[in-house]
Design a protein around this motif. Sequence first.
Motif, PDB file in Angstrom:
ATOM      1  N   VAL A  57       0.031 -10.160   5.904  1.00 62.90           N
ATOM      2  CA  VAL A  57      -1.416 -10.348   5.876  1.00 62.90           C
ATOM      3  C   VAL A  57      -1.732 -11.697   6.498  1.00 62.90           C
ATOM      4  O   VAL A  57      -1.288 -12.734   6.006  1.00 62.90           O
ATOM      5  N   ASP A  58      -2.468 -11.659   7.601  1.00 64.47           N
ATOM      6  CA  ASP A  58      -2.955 -12.884   8.237  1.00 64.47           C
ATOM      7  C   ASP A  58      -4.412 -13.123   7.872  1.00 64.47           C
ATOM      8  O   ASP A  58      -4.824 -14.254   7.671  1.00 64.47           O
ATOM      9  N   ASP A  59      -5.186 -12.051   7.798  1.00 68.39           N
ATOM     10  CA  ASP A  59      -6.604 -12.130   7.468  1.00 68.39           C
ATOM     11  C   ASP A  59      -6.908 -11.131   6.348  1.00 68.39           C
ATOM     12  O   ASP A  59      -7.076  -9.943   6.604  1.00 68.39           O
ATOM     13  N   PRO A  60      -6.988 -11.602   5.103  1.00 68.56           N
ATOM     14  CA  PRO A  60      -7.270 -10.689   3.991  1.00 68.56           C
ATOM     15  C   PRO A  60      -8.637 -10.035   4.131  1.00 68.56           C
ATOM     16  O   PRO A  60      -9.549 -10.599   4.727  1.00 68.56           O
ATOM     17  N   GLN A  61      -8.742  -8.840   3.577  1.00 69.72           N
ATOM     18  CA  GLN A  61     -10.015  -8.134   3.533  1.00 69.72           C
ATOM     19  C   GLN A  61     -10.779  -8.578   2.286  1.00 69.72           C
ATOM     20  O   GLN A  61     -10.170  -8.831   1.240  1.00 69.72           O
ATOM     21  N   PRO A  62     -12.108  -8.658   2.352  1.00 67.91           N
ATOM     22  CA  PRO A  62     -12.890  -9.095   1.192  1.00 67.91           C
ATOM     23  C   PRO A  62     -12.682  -8.207  -0.044  1.00 67.91           C
ATOM     24  O   PRO A  62     -12.778  -8.683  -1.173  1.00 67.91           O
ATOM     25  N   SER A  63     -12.369  -6.944   0.158  1.00 70.27           N
ATOM     26  CA  SER A  63     -12.210  -6.027  -0.972  1.00 70.27           C
ATOM     27  C   SER A  63     -10.796  -6.024  -1.561  1.00 70.27           C
ATOM     28  O   SER A  63     -10.558  -5.377  -2.579  1.00 70.27           O
ATOM     29  N   ASP A  64      -9.857  -6.734  -0.934  1.00 67.95           N
ATOM     30  CA  ASP A  64      -8.479  -6.755  -1.423  1.00 67.95           C
ATOM     31  C   ASP A  64      -8.384  -7.296  -2.843  1.00 67.95           C
ATOM     32  O   ASP A  64      -9.055  -8.259  -3.197  1.00 67.95           O
ATOM     33  N   GLN A  65      -7.526  -6.678  -3.632  1.00 65.94           N
ATOM     34  CA  GLN A  65      -7.123  -7.230  -4.917  1.00 65.94           C
ATOM     35  C   GLN A  65      -5.915  -8.114  -4.639  1.00 65.94           C
ATOM     36  O   GLN A  65      -5.018  -7.713  -3.890  1.00 65.94           O
ATOM     37  N   ILE A  66      -5.877  -9.299  -5.231  1.00 65.71           N
ATOM     38  CA  ILE A  66      -4.784 -10.243  -4.974  1.00 65.71           C
ATOM     39  C   ILE A  66      -3.987 -10.421  -6.256  1.00 65.71           C
ATOM     40  O   ILE A  66      -4.543 -10.680  -7.320  1.00 65.71           O
ATOM     41  N   PHE A  67      -2.671 -10.286  -6.125  1.00 62.65           N
ATOM     42  CA  PHE A  67      -1.747 -10.495  -7.229  1.00 62.65           C
ATOM     43  C   PHE A  67      -0.792 -11.595  -6.810  1.00 62.65           C
ATOM     44  O   PHE A  67      -0.115 -11.467  -5.791  1.00 62.65           O
ATOM     45  N   GLU A  68      -0.746 -12.674  -7.570  1.00 57.61           N
ATOM     46  CA  GLU A  68       0.065 -13.829  -7.189  1.00 57.61           C
ATOM     47  C   GLU A  68       1.010 -14.212  -8.316  1.00 57.61           C
ATOM     48  O   GLU A  68       0.605 -14.306  -9.470  1.00 57.61           O
ATOM     49  N   GLN A  69       2.262 -14.409  -7.938  1.00 61.32           N
ATOM     50  CA  GLN A  69       3.270 -14.890  -8.876  1.00 61.32           C
ATOM     51  C   GLN A  69       4.298 -15.694  -8.117  1.00 61.32           C
ATOM     52  O   GLN A  69       4.628 -15.362  -6.967  1.00 61.32           O
ATOM     53  N   PHE A  70       4.799 -16.746  -8.744  1.00 55.40           N
ATOM     54  CA  PHE A  70       5.832 -17.594  -8.167  1.00 55.40           C
ATOM     55  C   PHE A  70       5.454 -18.088  -6.778  1.00 55.40           C
ATOM     56  O   PHE A  70       6.308 -18.258  -5.903  1.00 55.40           O
ATOM     57  N   GLY A  71       4.160 -18.282  -6.525  1.00 55.46           N
ATOM     58  CA  GLY A  71       3.691 -18.815  -5.252  1.00 55.46           C
ATOM     59  C   GLY A  71       3.528 -17.803  -4.135  1.00 55.46           C
ATOM     60  O   GLY A  71       3.139 -18.157  -3.026  1.00 55.46           O
ATOM     61  N   GLY A  80       0.823  -1.192   0.000  1.00 53.82           N
ATOM     62  CA  GLY A  80       0.000   0.000   0.000  1.00 53.82           C
ATOM     63  C   GLY A  80       0.858   1.244   0.000  1.00 53.82           C
ATOM     64  O   GLY A  80       2.081   1.182  -0.109  1.00 53.82           O
ATOM     65  N   VAL A  81       0.206   2.378   0.113  1.00 54.57           N
ATOM     66  CA  VAL A  81       0.887   3.660   0.238  1.00 54.57           C
ATOM     67  C   VAL A  81       0.283   4.402   1.421  1.00 54.57           C
ATOM     68  O   VAL A  81      -0.857   4.154   1.812  1.00 54.57           O
ATOM     69  N   LYS A  82       1.082   5.306   1.975  1.00 49.67           N
ATOM     70  CA  LYS A  82       0.594   6.152   3.062  1.00 49.67           C
ATOM     71  C   LYS A  82       1.194   7.541   2.887  1.00 49.67           C
ATOM     72  O   LYS A  82       2.272   7.683   2.312  1.00 49.67           O
ATOM     73  N   PRO A  83       0.488   8.568   3.368  1.00 47.60           N
ATOM     74  CA  PRO A  83       1.053   9.921   3.304  1.00 47.60           C
ATOM     75  C   PRO A  83       2.297   9.980   4.178  1.00 47.60           C
ATOM     76  O   PRO A  83       2.271   9.555   5.333  1.00 47.60           O
ATOM     77  N   SER A  84       3.394  10.474   3.593  1.00 45.47           N
ATOM     78  CA  SER A  84       4.632  10.510   4.355  1.00 45.47           C
ATOM     79  C   SER A  84       5.719  11.203   3.555  1.00 45.47           C
ATOM     80  O   SER A  84       5.659  11.268   2.330  1.00 45.47           O
ATOM     81  N   PRO A 121      -8.291  -1.543  -2.662  1.00 47.61           N
ATOM     82  CA  PRO A 121      -8.706  -0.850  -3.891  1.00 47.61           C
ATOM     83  C   PRO A 121      -8.292   0.623  -3.943  1.00 47.61           C
ATOM     84  O   PRO A 121      -7.942   1.120  -5.010  1.00 47.61           O
ATOM     85  N   GLU A 122      -8.306   1.313  -2.819  1.00 47.75           N
ATOM     86  CA  GLU A 122      -7.967   2.742  -2.825  1.00 47.75           C
ATOM     87  C   GLU A 122      -6.491   3.000  -3.128  1.00 47.75           C
ATOM     88  O   GLU A 122      -6.096   4.122  -3.448  1.00 47.75           O
ATOM     89  N   ASN A 123      -5.648   1.975  -3.046  1.00 51.41           N
ATOM     90  CA  ASN A 123      -4.225   2.138  -3.342  1.00 51.41           C
ATOM     91  C   ASN A 123      -3.862   1.795  -4.787  1.00 51.41           C
ATOM     92  O   ASN A 123      -2.761   2.104  -5.235  1.00 51.41           O
ATOM     93  N   LEU A 124      -4.762   1.160  -5.498  1.00 47.23           N
ATOM     94  CA  LEU A 124      -4.448   0.718  -6.857  1.00 47.23           C
ATOM     95  C   LEU A 124      -4.087   1.874  -7.790  1.00 47.23           C
ATOM     96  O   LEU A 124      -3.219   1.726  -8.649  1.00 47.23           O
ATOM     97  N   GLN A 125      -4.710   3.027  -7.622  1.00 46.82           N
ATOM     98  CA  GLN A 125      -4.414   4.151  -8.505  1.00 46.82           C
ATOM     99  C   GLN A 125      -2.951   4.579  -8.420  1.00 46.82           C
ATOM    100  O   GLN A 125      -2.394   5.102  -9.378  1.00 46.82           O
ATOM    101  N   TYR A 126      -2.302   4.353  -7.279  1.00 49.30           N
ATOM    102  CA  TYR A 126      -0.904   4.723  -7.102  1.00 49.30           C
ATOM    103  C   TYR A 126       0.050   3.599  -7.484  1.00 49.30           C
ATOM    104  O   TYR A 126       1.227   3.841  -7.722  1.00 49.30           O
ATOM    105  N   LEU A 127      -0.449   2.364  -7.510  1.00 49.12           N
ATOM    106  CA  LEU A 127       0.409   1.199  -7.659  1.00 49.12           C
ATOM    107  C   LEU A 127       0.247   0.429  -8.958  1.00 49.12           C
ATOM    108  O   LEU A 127       1.026  -0.482  -9.236  1.00 49.12           O
ATOM    109  N   GLN A 128      -0.748   0.766  -9.757  1.00 51.67           N
ATOM    110  CA  GLN A 128      -1.017   0.044 -10.996  1.00 51.67           C
ATOM    111  C   GLN A 128       0.230  -0.006 -11.872  1.00 51.67           C
ATOM    112  O   GLN A 128       0.855   1.019 -12.126  1.00 51.67           O
TER     113      GLN A 128
END
Length: 107
Positions: free
Chosen positions: A45-59, A29-33, A66-73
């Motif tokens: 992450v121990d307990d994912p949030q239902p709204s989380d987008q998941i990206f998986e590679q190499f296991g 994610g990102v934070k103001p700083s 979702p609110e962080n995707l605009q900065y991280l896409q």
Amino acid sequence: MGITLTQQAAEHIQQHLESRGKGVGLRLGVKPSGCSGLSYLLEYVDDPQPSDQIFEQFGARLYVAPENLQYLQGTELDYAREGLNEGFRFNNPNEKAACGCGDSFTV
């Protein structure tokens, strides 16, 4: 366009989750700083949030709110060792500028 992991980053995540003994992945994610406005945030992450987008590679899984995707896409998360320094590297095509110390960025 999503978020990708290099094999080195995925292996590092998996090793740390195994040594920790719990967790399903890392949250990116990102934070103001810092002097440029935003900084990256990584946490287990121990307990994912239902709204989380998941990206998986190499296991390994990255969870992104979702609110962080605009900065991280399009970001590639890498892990590198250079001499005595090692750590995650963020190859983010959205970055317009970064501060001199490398702690923060702006989009």
